[in-house]
Design a protein around this motif. Structure first.
Motif, PDB file in Angstrom:
ATOM      1  N   THR A 160      -6.649  -6.963  -6.852  1.00  0.00           N
ATOM      2  CA  THR A 160      -6.281  -6.204  -5.844  1.00  0.00           C
ATOM      3  C   THR A 160      -5.221  -4.974  -5.987  1.00  0.00           C
ATOM      4  OG1 THR A 160      -4.461  -7.608  -5.410  1.00  0.00           O
ATOM      5  CG2 THR A 160      -6.395  -8.181  -4.384  1.00  0.00           C
ATOM      6  N   ALA A 161      -4.904  -4.061  -5.465  1.00  0.00           N
ATOM      7  CA  ALA A 161      -3.971  -3.098  -5.505  1.00  0.00           C
ATOM      8  C   ALA A 161      -3.825  -2.643  -4.042  1.00  0.00           C
ATOM      9  CB  ALA A 161      -4.682  -1.775  -6.319  1.00  0.00           C
ATOM     10  N   MET A 162      -3.112  -3.579  -3.321  1.00  0.00           N
ATOM     11  CA  MET A 162      -3.066  -3.342  -1.810  1.00  0.00           C
ATOM     12  C   MET A 162      -2.177  -2.239  -1.385  1.00  0.00           C
ATOM     13  SD  MET A 162      -5.201  -5.932  -1.478  1.00  0.00           S
ATOM     14  CE  MET A 162      -5.186  -5.882   0.481  1.00  0.00           C
ATOM     15  N   THR A 163      -1.516  -1.701  -2.029  1.00  0.00           N
ATOM     16  CA  THR A 163      -0.902  -0.264  -1.628  1.00  0.00           C
ATOM     17  C   THR A 163      -1.988   0.699  -1.251  1.00  0.00           C
ATOM     18  OG1 THR A 163       1.054  -0.950  -3.072  1.00  0.00           O
ATOM     19  CG2 THR A 163       0.890   1.114  -2.486  1.00  0.00           C
ATOM     20  N   ARG A 164      -3.088   0.495  -2.098  1.00  0.00           N
ATOM     21  CA  ARG A 164      -4.206   1.588  -1.756  1.00  0.00           C
ATOM     22  C   ARG A 164      -4.757   1.275  -0.494  1.00  0.00           C
ATOM     23  NH1 ARG A 164      -6.264   0.466  -7.745  1.00  0.00           N
ATOM     24  NH2 ARG A 164      -4.790   1.716  -8.933  1.00  0.00           N
ATOM     25  N   CYS A 165      -4.648   0.245   0.276  1.00  0.00           N
ATOM     26  CA  CYS A 165      -5.659  -0.403   1.237  1.00  0.00           C
ATOM     27  C   CYS A 165      -5.343   0.562   2.432  1.00  0.00           C
ATOM     28  CB  CYS A 165      -5.200  -1.746   1.672  1.00  0.00           C
ATOM     29  SG  CYS A 165      -6.146  -2.488   2.716  1.00  0.00           S
ATOM     30  N   LYS A 194       6.856   6.072   0.374  1.00  0.00           N
ATOM     31  CA  LYS A 194       5.684   5.235   0.884  1.00  0.00           C
ATOM     32  C   LYS A 194       5.922   3.856   0.780  1.00  0.00           C
ATOM     33  CE  LYS A 194       2.487   8.786  -0.646  1.00  0.00           C
ATOM     34  NZ  LYS A 194       1.153   9.071  -1.047  1.00  0.00           N
ATOM     35  N   ARG A 195       4.990   3.304   1.725  1.00  0.00           N
ATOM     36  CA  ARG A 195       5.283   1.713   1.760  1.00  0.00           C
ATOM     37  C   ARG A 195       4.689   0.971   0.623  1.00  0.00           C
ATOM     38  NH1 ARG A 195       1.665  -2.405   5.216  1.00  0.00           N
ATOM     39  NH2 ARG A 195      -0.116  -1.724   4.355  1.00  0.00           N
ATOM     40  N   THR A 196       5.095   0.055  -0.123  1.00  0.00           N
ATOM     41  CA  THR A 196       4.432  -0.528  -1.110  1.00  0.00           C
ATOM     42  C   THR A 196       3.981  -1.988  -0.413  1.00  0.00           C
ATOM     43  OG1 THR A 196       6.308  -1.147  -1.961  1.00  0.00           O
ATOM     44  CG2 THR A 196       5.435   0.643  -3.034  1.00  0.00           C
ATOM     45  N   VAL A 197       2.641  -2.685  -1.113  1.00  0.00           N
ATOM     46  CA  VAL A 197       2.592  -3.900  -0.627  1.00  0.00           C
ATOM     47  C   VAL A 197       2.048  -4.752  -1.909  1.00  0.00           C
ATOM     48  CG1 VAL A 197       0.825  -5.324   0.455  1.00  0.00           C
ATOM     49  CG2 VAL A 197       1.334  -2.920   1.206  1.00  0.00           C
ATOM     50  N   THR A 198       2.980  -5.901  -1.998  1.00  0.00           N
ATOM     51  CA  THR A 198       2.599  -6.777  -3.335  1.00  0.00           C
ATOM     52  C   THR A 198       0.908  -7.110  -3.537  1.00  0.00           C
ATOM     53  OG1 THR A 198       3.015  -8.686  -1.955  1.00  0.00           O
ATOM     54  CG2 THR A 198       4.771  -7.908  -3.261  1.00  0.00           C
ATOM     55  N   GLU A 199       0.588  -7.257  -4.787  1.00  0.00           N
ATOM     56  CA  GLU A 199      -0.647  -7.666  -4.969  1.00  0.00           C
ATOM     57  C   GLU A 199      -1.089  -9.284  -4.641  1.00  0.00           C
ATOM     58  OE1 GLU A 199      -1.608  -4.936  -5.631  1.00  0.00           O
ATOM     59  OE2 GLU A 199      -0.800  -4.066  -6.992  1.00  0.00           O
ATOM     60  N   LYS A 200      -2.308  -9.301  -4.488  1.00  0.00           N
ATOM     61  CA  LYS A 200      -2.608 -10.684  -3.900  1.00  0.00           C
ATOM     62  C   LYS A 200      -3.553 -11.083  -4.932  1.00  0.00           C
ATOM     63  CE  LYS A 200      -0.952  -9.656   0.147  1.00  0.00           C
ATOM     64  NZ  LYS A 200      -0.163  -8.640  -0.217  1.00  0.00           N
ATOM     65  N   ASN A 201      -3.322 -12.455  -5.079  1.00  0.00           N
ATOM     66  CA  ASN A 201      -4.210 -13.382  -6.158  1.00  0.00           C
ATOM     67  C   ASN A 201      -5.392 -13.643  -5.390  1.00  0.00           C
ATOM     68  OD1 ASN A 201      -5.431 -14.508  -8.094  1.00  0.00           O
ATOM     69  ND2 ASN A 201      -3.897 -16.217  -8.057  1.00  0.00           N
ATOM     70  N   LEU A 202      -6.610 -13.148  -5.422  1.00  0.00           N
ATOM     71  CA  LEU A 202      -7.912 -13.536  -4.726  1.00  0.00           C
ATOM     72  C   LEU A 202      -8.829 -14.064  -5.801  1.00  0.00           C
ATOM     73  CD1 LEU A 202      -8.510 -10.424  -2.302  1.00  0.00           C
ATOM     74  CD2 LEU A 202      -7.164 -12.603  -2.007  1.00  0.00           C
ATOM     75  N   PRO A 250      -1.259   5.840  -2.460  1.00  0.00           N
ATOM     76  CA  PRO A 250      -0.749   6.160  -3.550  1.00  0.00           C
ATOM     77  C   PRO A 250      -1.696   7.241  -4.085  1.00  0.00           C
ATOM     78  CG  PRO A 250      -1.330   4.140  -3.934  1.00  0.00           C
ATOM     79  CD  PRO A 250      -1.656   4.363  -2.703  1.00  0.00           C
ATOM     80  N   LEU A 251      -1.168   8.281  -4.771  1.00  0.00           N
ATOM     81  CA  LEU A 251      -1.750   9.329  -5.572  1.00  0.00           C
ATOM     82  C   LEU A 251      -2.233   8.773  -7.128  1.00  0.00           C
ATOM     83  CD1 LEU A 251      -0.327  12.448  -4.042  1.00  0.00           C
ATOM     84  CD2 LEU A 251      -2.197  11.316  -3.264  1.00  0.00           C
ATOM     85  N   ASP A 252      -2.724   7.448  -7.163  1.00  0.00           N
ATOM     86  CA  ASP A 252      -2.853   7.017  -8.536  1.00  0.00           C
ATOM     87  C   ASP A 252      -4.348   7.054  -9.020  1.00  0.00           C
ATOM     88  OD1 ASP A 252      -3.928   5.128  -6.819  1.00  0.00           O
ATOM     89  OD2 ASP A 252      -2.637   3.469  -7.748  1.00  0.00           O
ATOM     90  N   CYS A 253      -5.074   7.999  -8.325  1.00  0.00           N
ATOM     91  CA  CYS A 253      -6.337   8.252  -8.911  1.00  0.00           C
ATOM     92  C   CYS A 253      -6.875   8.122 -10.035  1.00  0.00           C
ATOM     93  CB  CYS A 253      -7.299   9.239  -8.147  1.00  0.00           C
ATOM     94  SG  CYS A 253      -7.091   9.357  -6.318  1.00  0.00           S
ATOM     95  N   PRO A 254      -5.941   8.668 -11.214  1.00  0.00           N
ATOM     96  CA  PRO A 254      -6.022   8.555 -12.628  1.00  0.00           C
ATOM     97  C   PRO A 254      -6.184   7.467 -13.232  1.00  0.00           C
ATOM     98  CG  PRO A 254      -4.729  10.546 -11.884  1.00  0.00           C
ATOM     99  CD  PRO A 254      -4.665   9.796 -10.838  1.00  0.00           C
ATOM    100  N   ILE A 255      -5.421   6.181 -12.674  1.00  0.00           N
ATOM    101  CA  ILE A 255      -5.407   4.879 -13.152  1.00  0.00           C
ATOM    102  C   ILE A 255      -6.105   4.076 -12.162  1.00  0.00           C
ATOM    103  CG2 ILE A 255      -3.202   5.294 -14.696  1.00  0.00           C
ATOM    104  CD1 ILE A 255      -2.138   3.644 -12.069  1.00  0.00           C
TER     105      ILE A 255
END
Lengths: 691, 238
Positions: free
Chosen positions: A141-146, A127-135, A95-100
């Motif tokens: 986590t922001a797993m879409t950025r992985c 773009k594909r999205t991935v759910t957050e994980k509880n670690l 994702p192009l979410d560098c500002p946040i």
């Protein structure tokens, strides 16, 4: 040694070196995401592609071993184009979410996209999205950025030894997850945030609080355990925003335990920011002169023997030295830095140090751990033991409460009788130690703070001598401390003088009324109800147990707020640096003691930190040598006598890793960790505050 | 693969509390594990997961994966990685019949959409769904490894090849009724993966035998296909 050419430069490197490492020796940096020099090579990000002559395709340089006559081009059109293409592929689903994004400003992907990214994407599909994980409470986590570099998976599997993360599914659907949605139970889990080259794993407590470019960075030393990890304290204004590890190959490599990293929010809570004096049963905020007057009024007509001082776990050497001088001036021999009553012998330096040194663990070939759980007492040191274990041929035995130490151990039992058998030479592990070339023993505070601690210490000395743990060039006798202040206090002799009382003696005398004034230098983990009859001066930075029984509170500085000298468990002299100022009226601790000494008409002979350190170094020359771990001098220490099985199992001195000192007990993050992260850290139902 | 929603399932789905291999399977487990050298027992993870899946009516509950992890002394997450990587491990319950239809290019060119329609007509469910009575689950897959006999459908362990709308429907209806299972393999009567319109080469060498080997009368035992194949090979080398 194969010779090869990289970008026209000749280099000679040992066989087995990768092309990427060889290039690094020449100062040529090849971009990478998945490669990390302390982790196994995965070669899955493909960012480090280079052109090698006679090879049909660009080659991943991190996984390509050098060979004779190789001609490598890292800046050719082929190599650069390959990297640009890889970058374009990586950015397809990023994702192009560098500002946040919290990684913004210190993101490998962001930096390398500047060099290799296209200005504009060509990808127009979803773009594909991935759910957050509880670690758990530490890793957000922001797993879409992985980008699936698997550094986190490899770290937890190899270094931390807690394999809980994995890559599930495959291809387009690949995800990094625990799969069963559980909090990571590693004490080193914060390191995966540092390792993550993108913003997929970020620090949960630090989320959205600061940007890296706003932070002032101060290099310092961690004091929340006795390892003395190198840290960087990031501050904004007068607030510590986060703590990160710094490289120190001899101590922490580049890792840091979760408590040391995340307890920093405790620096803002429950702080003592003004002096207090108890009047009519209530603590009242007063000015410094009023506090000094209250001390003077009470102390001036007391004989020295009725005064005592106990130093806590976070005290720096300067303040202990100053307080020792003051006690001497007041004629008091009653002082102790062992608030847990550990039977350490101040006369023989080898008896209280980690003589093998932390880096030296890697050379050992047999290890006996007695009364310690290094995983929770010193997680970074434990990672070093695991590193040695992974190299193979390392026999580890453990006597103490059974625990998962992240590497397999031979669990010999929980009772001291097993240790007695080893000392007598009747236990088979004695032969293992004896036949090993570089055997070592780690003695924990769980053993030494027992009533028969001095006899355990003596027994450990016997076995060290009998089994050849201490020979020329190798000292395998180690004491693993849990308090950063302990070795410093032992080294400078913050221990009972002639006819002086130790911690237990002081508390007993206070109950009897023989000791009428007690100075607690940050000492919290004692039976404070023994001090009900005594006049208690509490000097410290947190309103913890010690402050509650105080008659006078002198607000001191925490480790991020002063330049203090600390000796880690090896006896390595290291210094913290001031990153922020102490809050309110609080002052650096040595200054407080110096000011009290003046009020008591026993003015100490130093006005500056430099002159104090000069006096300290004159008195104890070992304080002048910074950043070196030297084995202590061997001698006769400990007591002879039978070990007492009646005292119960040999446990660890720590029951809850996340709360061991006033700072971590005040930390909301550590409280969350205590609640959310499994039972493995809680050896029993006690919490740290039970002391 | 319909794995995308599995992660959610593992939290919400009814999972059995425990799993243990049946006594017969325990002996089999020991035999499989014994094939690998000491210290490499975790190599047995895939056959063990397969056995666990067969024992648990065609799917792998979390308890089964944890049990395999414990048996082989490996971290559970490593087993989850294997089980999620391979699409033939089902991570949620499937019907008594697991109907998998390939829709990849070769099958698609040879009429896979018709087979899908047949399956949906018979079962009344879409891809990724199970019939209400739990009789069958319909799954879309990529390549079942029999492209020469496309279009292909797999029901449990058997492949049905050379399907048409009618034959696919007939196979599924028979299986649903629990009738004597139709012969697996080509439903067009083809032998193995022989050319579907009879031999095109080696006709001279094999003589009459090859000439007979036409689509019409080839419902003979499969073993003979081998003979035909080797005959073809012989011709090519001449």
């Amino acid at each position: 040694m194969p010779k090869l050419t990289i970008d026209g430069l000749d280099v000679d490197v040992p066989a087995g070196t990768s092309v990427l490492q060889a290039a690094e020796q020449l100062g040529i940096e090849i971009p990478r995401f998945c490669y990390h020099e302390r982790l196994p090579v995965a070669a899955n990000c493909r960012m480090c592609l280079v052109e090698i002559e006679k090879m049909p395709k660009p080659v991943a340089s991190c996984a390509m071993p050098v060979s004779e006559g190789m001609v490598v081009k890292t800046q050719s059109d082929v190599a650069l184009q390959a990297r640009k293409d890889v970058m374009e592929l990586l950015l397809i689903n990023h994702p192009l979410d560098c500002p946040i994004c919290d990684q913004g400003g210190e993101c490998d992907l962001q930096d390398q996209a500047v060099a290799y990214g296209k200005g504009r994407g060509r990808y127009t599909d979803d773009k594909r999205t991935v759910t957050e994980k509880n670690l758990g409470p530490l890793v957000k986590t922001a797993m879409t950025r992985c980008i699936h570099c698997t550094r986190c998976v490899r770290f937890l599997t190899e270094i931390a030894g807690v394999p809980e993360l994995g890559m599930m599914n495959r291809g387009e659907h690949a995800e990094i997850t625990t799969y069963v949605e559980k909090a990571l139970t590693s004490e080193l889990s914060g390191n995966i945030v540092d390792l993550c080259p993108v913003g997929a794993l970020t620090s949960k407590p630090y989320a959205f609080t600061a940007r890296p470019w706003e932070l002032k960075k101060t290099e310092s030393i961690d004091v929340l355990d006795a390892v003395g990890c190198a840290i960087r304290v990031d501050t904004r204004g007068n607030q510590v925003m986060r703590v990160l590890p710094r490289l120190n190959e001899d101590v922490n490599e580049e890792w840091l335990g979760d408590k040391s990293r995340h307890a920093c929010d405790g620096l803002l809570k429950r702080r003592l920011d003004t002096p207090y004096v108890r009047r009519n049963g209530h603590l009242q905020a007063v000015s410094w002169p009023e506090a000094f007057a209250a001390i003077k009024e009470r102390l001036s007509d007391l004989p020295g023997a009725a005064i005592a001082a106990i130093a806590g776990d976070l005290a720096d050497a300067e303040s202990m030295f100053a307080l020792k001088q003051l006690m001497f001036a007041l004629g008091s021999p009653n002082l102790d830095c062992r608030q847990d009553g550990a039977a350490l012998d101040p006369k023989v330096s080898a008896s209280y140090r980690f003589n093998t040194s932390i880096a030296g663990i890697e050379e050992a070939d047999a290890l006996l751990i007695v009364g310690s759980n290094p995983r929770i007492e010193a997680p970074v040191l434990n990672a070093r033991i695991r590193k040695r274990y992974l190299k193979g041929d390392f026999k580890i035995a453990h006597i103490g409460t059974k625990a998962d130490l992240t590497y397999p151990v031979q669990h010999l039992g929980e009772d001291v009788s097993v240790f007695q058998a080893i000392v007598d030479g009747t236990h088979p592990f004695f032969e293992t130690l004896k036949s090993a070339a570089r055997p070592m023993i780690i003695l924990g505070m769980g053993a030494l703070s027992r009533d028969d601690g001095a006899r355990i210490l003596g027994a450990a000395r016997h076995v060290s001598e009998k089994a050849g743990l201490v020979v020329d060039g190798w000292n395998g006798f180690n004491v693993l401390h849990t308090a950063a202040a302990r070795v410093g206090g032992m080294e400078l002799g913050f221990v009972p003088g002639p006819n002086g009382l130790d911690t237990q003696g002081i508390l007993a005398a206070a109950r009897r009324g023989d000791v009428q004034a007690v100075w607690l230098l940050g000492a919290d983990q004692i039976e404070t109800n023994s001090l009900d009859r005594a006049f208690v001066i509490y000097q410290g930075h947190h309103g913890d147990v010690g402050a509650q029984v105080a008659d006078v509170i002198l607000p001191g500085a925490a480790y991020t707020e002063k330049s203090g000298t600390y000796l880690n468990t090896e006896g390595r002299v290291q210094r913290t640096r001031r990153a922020v100022f102490p809050p309110g009226e609080a002052r650096e601790d040595w200054k407080i003691i110096r000011a009290v000494s003046e009020a008591l008409d026993h003015t100490l002979p130093f006005d500056t930190l430099e002159s104090l350190r000069a006096a300290l170094e004159t008195a104890i020359p070992s304080f002048a040598v910074l950043d070196v771990a030297t084995p202590g001098v061997w001698g006769d220490f400990g007591e002879n006598g039978a070990l007492d099985s009646g005292l119960g199992a040999l446990g660890s001195a720590i029951s809850n890793y996340y709360m061991t000192d006033p700072i971590s007990r005040a930390s909301p993050t550590m409280a969350r960790c205590t609640l959310e992260i499994g039972d493995h850290v809680k050896a029993d139902a006690r919490t740290g505050t039970n002391g | 693969m319909s794995d995308m929603d599995l992660r959610e399932d593992i939290k919400t789905m009814d999972q059995p509390e425990t799993f243990a291999f049946s006594p017969e399977n325990q002996a089999e487990v020991a035999a499989i594990v014994a094939k690998y050298p000491q210290g490499r027992q975790r190599s047995a993870v895939m056959p063990l997961l397969d056995m666990a899946q067969r024992q648990s009516s065609g799917w792998l509950p979390r308890a089964a994966m944890d049990h395999v992890a414990e048996l082989l002394g490996m971290p559970p997450v490593r087993v989850y990685e294997v089980a999620t990587f391979y699409t033939m491990y089902n991570l949620k319950p499937v019907g008594r019949l697991h109907v998998q239809i390939c829709t990849n290019v070769p099958c698609w060119l040879r009429g896979a959409p018709e087979i899908v329609r047949a399956a949906q007509d018979v079962l009344g469910v879409a891809f990724g769904q199970t019939t209400e009575d739990g009789a069958a689950t319909l799954t879309e897959v990529e390549c079942l490894g029999a492209c020469a006999n496309a279009p292909v459908m797999q029901v449990n362990d058997d492949l049905y090849e050379d399907l048409t709308y009618d034959t696919a429907k007939a196979v599924l209806e028979a299986l649903l009724k629990g009738e004597t299972p139709p012969i697996a393999g080509s439903q067009a009567g083809r032998r193995g993966a022989c050319p579907c319109h009879g031999a095109t080469t080696l006709k001279d060498l094999a003589g009459d035998y090859v000439a007979q080997d036409s689509v019409k009368e080839s419902a003979k035992p499969k073993a003979k296909a081998k003979t035909a194949k080797s005959a073809e090979a012989g011709k090519e080398t001449t």
